[in-house]
Design a protein around this motif. Structure first.
Motif, PDB file in Angstrom:
ATOM      1  N   ASN A 172     141.383  63.055 -18.991  1.00 34.20           N
ATOM      2  CA  ASN A 172     141.800  63.202 -17.533  1.00 34.20           C
ATOM      3  C   ASN A 172     142.691  61.662 -17.011  1.00 34.20           C
ATOM      4  O   ASN A 172     142.331  60.988 -17.675  1.00 34.20           O
ATOM      5  CB  ASN A 172     141.186  64.101 -16.543  1.00 34.20           C
ATOM      6  CG  ASN A 172     139.733  63.002 -16.398  1.00 34.20           C
ATOM      7  OD1 ASN A 172     139.857  61.827 -16.394  1.00 34.20           O
ATOM      8  ND2 ASN A 172     138.332  63.470 -15.514  1.00 34.20           N
ATOM      9  N   THR A 173     143.386  61.702 -15.261  1.00 30.77           N
ATOM     10  CA  THR A 173     143.452  60.530 -15.465  1.00 30.77           C
ATOM     11  C   THR A 173     142.918  58.963 -14.690  1.00 30.77           C
ATOM     12  O   THR A 173     142.837  58.034 -14.916  1.00 30.77           O
ATOM     13  CB  THR A 173     144.067  60.945 -13.791  1.00 30.77           C
ATOM     14  OG1 THR A 173     143.588  61.548 -13.150  1.00 30.77           O
ATOM     15  CG2 THR A 173     145.865  62.151 -14.221  1.00 30.77           C
TER      16      THR A 173
ATOM     17  N   THR B  51     137.718  65.580 -20.079  1.00 24.95           N
ATOM     18  CA  THR B  51     137.760  66.632 -19.511  1.00 24.95           C
ATOM     19  C   THR B  51     136.670  67.990 -20.014  1.00 24.95           C
ATOM     20  O   THR B  51     135.909  68.133 -18.399  1.00 24.95           O
ATOM     21  CB  THR B  51     138.657  67.815 -19.643  1.00 24.95           C
ATOM     22  OG1 THR B  51     139.743  67.898 -21.029  1.00 24.95           O
ATOM     23  CG2 THR B  51     140.100  66.459 -18.463  1.00 24.95           C
TER      24      THR B  51
ATOM     25  N   THR C  81     140.633  65.634 -24.685  1.00 24.98           N
ATOM     26  CA  THR C  81     141.644  65.628 -23.598  1.00 24.98           C
ATOM     27  C   THR C  81     140.951  65.118 -23.011  1.00 24.98           C
ATOM     28  O   THR C  81     139.851  64.996 -22.049  1.00 24.98           O
ATOM     29  CB  THR C  81     141.721  66.683 -23.245  1.00 24.98           C
ATOM     30  OG1 THR C  81     141.983  67.928 -24.502  1.00 24.98           O
ATOM     31  CG2 THR C  81     143.402  66.508 -22.265  1.00 24.98           C
TER      32      THR C  81
ATOM     33  N   GLY D 139     137.269  66.464 -10.686  1.00 23.40           N
ATOM     34  CA  GLY D 139     138.261  67.065 -10.534  1.00 23.40           C
ATOM     35  C   GLY D 139     137.782  68.751 -10.418  1.00 23.40           C
ATOM     36  O   GLY D 139     138.609  70.155 -10.319  1.00 23.40           O
TER      37      GLY D 139
END
Length: 159
Positions: free
Chosen positions: A4-5, A10, A2, A75
């Motif tokens: 992240n932006t 992540t 996955t 994050g």
């Protein structure tokens, strides 16, 4: 996997943020060591070292802020209590140091510990394709290696 932006994995960024928090804790200990030796230095080298230690703690304070902001960028939440710092810190704690040689040696020992942590983070950041963290670690390592060399020169030691 996955992303992240930021386009980073992540799981890997979570791990990097944990490592950066460990570095942050160690930097806070280093910073406090610098404050202590700045306040308590005595002797014939007082004027030169008092100014140098202030320069170093001012710089360390800016680096602490940059580390915390990098953790936030990834994050996660930066550590922000002395309790958390104490649990994570590997940098030696200097207490009641007022002699020049002992103070400068504390800086060398502290930076040596920081360099170990930073090199580990640099490796992990490369594996995670995290250029932001990699660049930060590269800059820290370059500056700190020079400071270690200079402090060792002052001590009359080689690397």
């Amino acid at each position: 996997m996955t992303l992240n932006t930021l386009g980073l994995d992540t799981g890997k960024t979570k791990e990097l943020a944990k490592d950066l928090n460990d570095l942050l804790a160690n930097f806070q200990t280093y910073y406090q060591n610098l404050r202590g030796i700045h306040w308590n230095i005595r002797g014939k080298n007082f004027f030169d070292l008092h100014v140098k230690f202030e320069e170093l703690y001012t710089d360390a304070n800016m680096k602490v802020d940059a580390l915390a902001e990098r953790i936030l960028t990834l994050g996660e939440t930066p550590l922000h209590t002395f309790e958390a710092y104490i649990k994570s810190a590997k940098v030696p704690v200097g207490k009641n140091i007022s002699q020049d040689v002992e103070a400068v040696q504390l800086i060398v020992d502290s930076l040596s510990e920081l360099l170990k942590i930073e090199r580990q983070i640099l490796d992990k950041a490369g594996d995670a394709n995290d250029e932001g963290t990699s660049a930060m670690m590269s800059d820290l390592i370059t500056e700190q290696e020079k400071t270690v060399w200079m402090m060792n020169a002052w001590l009359g030691k080689s690397i």
